[in-house]
Design a protein around this motif. Structure first.
Motif, PDB file in Angstrom:
ATOM      1  N   TYR A  13      10.611   7.114   7.550  1.00  0.00           N
ATOM      2  CA  TYR A  13      11.096   7.552   8.857  1.00  0.00           C
ATOM      3  C   TYR A  13      10.396   6.745   9.943  1.00  0.00           C
ATOM      4  O   TYR A  13       9.236   6.347   9.780  1.00  0.00           O
ATOM      5  N   SER A  14      11.084   6.540  11.054  1.00  0.00           N
ATOM      6  CA  SER A  14      10.424   5.992  12.231  1.00  0.00           C
ATOM      7  C   SER A  14       9.603   7.121  12.857  1.00  0.00           C
ATOM      8  O   SER A  14       9.807   8.304  12.546  1.00  0.00           O
ATOM      9  N   LEU A  15       8.692   6.762  13.758  1.00  0.00           N
ATOM     10  CA  LEU A  15       7.897   7.791  14.420  1.00  0.00           C
ATOM     11  C   LEU A  15       8.775   8.775  15.190  1.00  0.00           C
ATOM     12  O   LEU A  15       8.558   9.986  15.145  1.00  0.00           O
ATOM     13  N   SER A  16       9.771   8.234  15.886  1.00  0.00           N
ATOM     14  CA  SER A  16      10.637   9.119  16.675  1.00  0.00           C
ATOM     15  C   SER A  16      11.423  10.063  15.764  1.00  0.00           C
ATOM     16  O   SER A  16      11.596  11.242  16.086  1.00  0.00           O
ATOM     17  N   GLU A  17      11.866   9.567  14.614  1.00  0.00           N
ATOM     18  CA  GLU A  17      12.587  10.434  13.677  1.00  0.00           C
ATOM     19  C   GLU A  17      11.667  11.513  13.119  1.00  0.00           C
ATOM     20  O   GLU A  17      12.063  12.684  12.997  1.00  0.00           O
ATOM     21  N   ALA A  18      10.430  11.121  12.764  1.00  0.00           N
ATOM     22  CA  ALA A  18       9.481  12.095  12.218  1.00  0.00           C
ATOM     23  C   ALA A  18       9.189  13.198  13.235  1.00  0.00           C
ATOM     24  O   ALA A  18       9.144  14.385  12.885  1.00  0.00           O
ATOM     25  N   GLU A  19       9.013  12.803  14.489  1.00  0.00           N
ATOM     26  CA  GLU A  19       8.752  13.789  15.540  1.00  0.00           C
ATOM     27  C   GLU A  19       9.964  14.685  15.765  1.00  0.00           C
ATOM     28  O   GLU A  19       9.834  15.901  15.966  1.00  0.00           O
ATOM     29  N   GLU A  20      11.139  14.090  15.723  1.00  0.00           N
ATOM     30  CA  GLU A  20      12.381  14.865  15.902  1.00  0.00           C
ATOM     31  C   GLU A  20      12.525  15.925  14.815  1.00  0.00           C
ATOM     32  O   GLU A  20      13.009  17.040  15.070  1.00  0.00           O
ATOM     33  N   HIS A  21      12.071  15.595  13.594  1.00  0.00           N
ATOM     34  CA  HIS A  21      12.187  16.531  12.468  1.00  0.00           C
ATOM     35  C   HIS A  21      10.961  17.436  12.343  1.00  0.00           C
ATOM     36  O   HIS A  21      10.853  18.188  11.364  1.00  0.00           O
ATOM     37  N   GLY A  22      10.050  17.363  13.314  1.00  0.00           N
ATOM     38  CA  GLY A  22       8.855  18.201  13.246  1.00  0.00           C
ATOM     39  C   GLY A  22       7.958  17.865  12.074  1.00  0.00           C
ATOM     40  O   GLY A  22       7.251  18.730  11.548  1.00  0.00           O
ATOM     41  N   TRP A  23       7.984  16.603  11.639  1.00  0.00           N
ATOM     42  CA  TRP A  23       7.171  16.107  10.531  1.00  0.00           C
ATOM     43  C   TRP A  23       7.468  16.823   9.216  1.00  0.00           C
ATOM     44  O   TRP A  23       6.607  16.933   8.339  1.00  0.00           O
ATOM     45  N   LYS A  24       8.712  17.318   9.113  1.00  0.00           N
ATOM     46  CA  LYS A  24       9.159  17.923   7.857  1.00  0.00           C
ATOM     47  C   LYS A  24      10.443  17.230   7.425  1.00  0.00           C
ATOM     48  O   LYS A  24      11.403  17.129   8.206  1.00  0.00           O
TER      49      LYS A  24
ATOM     50  N   GLY B 283       0.817  -1.204   0.000  1.00  0.00           N
ATOM     51  CA  GLY B 283       0.000   0.000   0.000  1.00  0.00           C
ATOM     52  C   GLY B 283       0.851   1.254   0.000  1.00  0.00           C
ATOM     53  O   GLY B 283       1.980   1.275   0.518  1.00  0.00           O
ATOM     54  N   LYS B 284       0.304   2.327  -0.534  1.00  0.00           N
ATOM     55  CA  LYS B 284       1.134   3.528  -0.687  1.00  0.00           C
ATOM     56  C   LYS B 284       1.218   4.390   0.575  1.00  0.00           C
ATOM     57  O   LYS B 284       1.890   5.424   0.564  1.00  0.00           O
ATOM     58  N   TYR B 285       0.537   3.966   1.644  1.00  0.00           N
ATOM     59  CA  TYR B 285       0.635   4.706   2.909  1.00  0.00           C
ATOM     60  C   TYR B 285       1.011   3.792   4.068  1.00  0.00           C
ATOM     61  O   TYR B 285       0.751   4.120   5.224  1.00  0.00           O
ATOM     62  N   ASN B 286       1.651   2.662   3.784  1.00  0.00           N
ATOM     63  CA  ASN B 286       1.927   1.720   4.855  1.00  0.00           C
ATOM     64  C   ASN B 286       2.935   2.258   5.855  1.00  0.00           C
ATOM     65  O   ASN B 286       2.763   2.147   7.059  1.00  0.00           O
ATOM     66  N   ARG B 287       3.999   2.845   5.376  1.00  0.00           N
ATOM     67  CA  ARG B 287       5.064   3.346   6.256  1.00  0.00           C
ATOM     68  C   ARG B 287       4.980   4.864   6.412  1.00  0.00           C
ATOM     69  O   ARG B 287       4.498   5.577   5.533  1.00  0.00           O
ATOM     70  N   THR B 288       5.470   5.337   7.540  1.00  0.00           N
ATOM     71  CA  THR B 288       5.625   6.773   7.745  1.00  0.00           C
ATOM     72  C   THR B 288       6.732   7.262   6.815  1.00  0.00           C
ATOM     73  O   THR B 288       7.851   6.739   6.828  1.00  0.00           O
ATOM     74  N   ALA B 289       6.404   8.259   5.969  1.00  0.00           N
ATOM     75  CA  ALA B 289       7.370   8.656   4.936  1.00  0.00           C
ATOM     76  C   ALA B 289       7.079  10.068   4.439  1.00  0.00           C
ATOM     77  O   ALA B 289       5.976  10.609   4.633  1.00  0.00           O
ATOM     78  N   CYS B 290       8.068  10.640   3.775  1.00  0.00           N
ATOM     79  CA  CYS B 290       7.924  11.961   3.156  1.00  0.00           C
ATOM     80  C   CYS B 290       6.996  11.851   1.952  1.00  0.00           C
ATOM     81  O   CYS B 290       7.105  10.920   1.151  1.00  0.00           O
TER      82      CYS B 290
END
Length: 373
Positions: A247-258, A233-240
């Motif tokens: 990105y992992s959730l912790s990485e996404a949060e660390e980058h402010g979801w940008k 699926g095209k939304y399975n993983r957290t990604a740009c």
């Protein structure tokens, strides 16, 4: 009697749909795929409803009036109805709250999930969230619980969507007892789209009809869900959403979801969202069969750029002439028979059935891919 049903498709009147999404090509696609119960999709649209009413449906196929609507908070709802007249009545009930119900196959309705569900239930219809985990237009994109969206109105079903399988919802407490459906959400009648996900139900009737299908879902007599590996699926993983870097959730949060690479928006994936919502013990669910469309297996076998090339289409058609419908080829036809027909294709189907599949997860709006080995 076992039926393979696909209850979420769209018509030529929906945005981004093929102009060939017409009743006859859809029915032909059901034959090719092995689908025995198909949703009309878009049944609130007056012209589309009239087209189905004038279509002669073969006795061994069942057509269920269905639609998808977008309510408040951009939540998409899947609706199943008992007949075409009810589709007309529901369109009348929702039209005061919609500017495009007579123009768009998937209309926007300015009502809460509770208000839409109430009107559906008043007409003896069924309703539940469409592609419930998708991060843009779904129940769990906007809400943390069923009640937050639907209030006191119960949901009759939940559609998993292409980026999730049964395991993603089996530990969410307020989904206990809610039937899970798997549907294609097809915008095209091509074999790689129509029936790419389906639900197998059991019906105790010699000549089943729409009422039998709805009753089977209400009673939970679902024998199997079948669909993509969630990673496809095209939304399975957290990604740009721009460069699709995961990105992992912790990485996404660390980058402010940008995304630090191109400043694109990072979108939370279905896998992470389902895990956030899971709190209870795992509930038992029907078997889930992960499938890959035969056209895509043929594409890998012939090493072409697309499953719709003439070379792929020719082999696909010859395969169905030899063995019947696509679902039978994927799940039942003896591998030795397939190898005798086409050695490489038989080997590829064997690899698929034996789980020799390497998945490259999708995310951020880009479909995942796979290799067979």
């Amino acid at each position: 009697m076992l039926l393979n049903i696909d209850l979420h498709i769209h018509s030529c009147f929906s945005m981004a749909s093929s102009p060939r999404m017409l009743p006859e090509p859809i029915l032909t696609g059901c034959r090719l795929k092995g689908i025995t119960g198909i949703g009309t999709g878009d049944i609130l649209h007056p012209v589309w409803r009239e087209m189905w009413e004038k279509t002669t449906v073969p006795d061994d196929l069942i057509v269920v009036p269905t639609t998808e609507v977008e309510g408040n908070d951009r939540v998409h709802h899947l609706i199943l109805l008992p007949d075409y007249e009810t589709g007309r009545d529901l369109a009348d009930a929702l039209s005061p709250f919609s500017k495009n119900i007579g123009k768009n196959g998937r209309p926007q309705v300015k009502l809460s999930g509770e208000d839409i569900a109430s009107r559906v239930h008043d007409l003896d219809g069924m309703i539940g969230p469409a592609h419930a985990f998708t991060p843009w237009t779904s129940l769990y994109a906007s809400h943390n619980s069923v009640a937050s969206c639907y209030g006191d109105e119960p949901i009759d079903l939940l559609e998993l969507g292409l980026s999730a399988d049964s395991g993603y919802g089996s530990r969410i407490a307020d989904l206990a007892g809610v039937p899970f459906l798997t549907n294609s959400d097809a915008h095209s009648a091509e074999p790689a789209k129509l029936g790419r996900e389906f639900t197998r139900i059991e019906i105790n009737s010699v000549r089943p009809d729409t009422a039998d299908v709805l009753d089977a879902i209400k009673a939970g007599t679902i024998v199997m869900n079948a669909g993509f590996f969630p990673e496809e699926g095209k939304y399975n993983r957290t990604a740009c959403t721009r460069c699709f870097t995961p990105y992992s959730l912790s990485e996404a949060e660390e980058h402010g979801w940008k995304c630090p690479l191109d400043k694109g928006r990072i979108k939370k994936g279905v896998r992470d969202r389902a895990e956030e919502l899971s709190s209870g013990p795992e509930t038992r669910r029907p078997a889930y069969l992960h499938i890959i469309p035969l056209a895509e297996i043929i594409q890998r076998t012939l090493k072409t750029c697309s499953p719709t090339t003439k070379k792929c289409s020719d082999l696909y058609q010859r395969c169905l002439v030899a063995f019947g419908d696509e679902i039978s080829v994927l799940t039942e036809t003896p591998v030795d028979d397939l190898r005798e027909f086409h050695q490489d294709l038989g080997d590829a189907v064997a690899a698929f059935r034996e789980g020799r599949v390497t998945l490259h997860p999708g995310g951020g709006g880009q479909y995942g891919t796979f290799d067979l080995g």
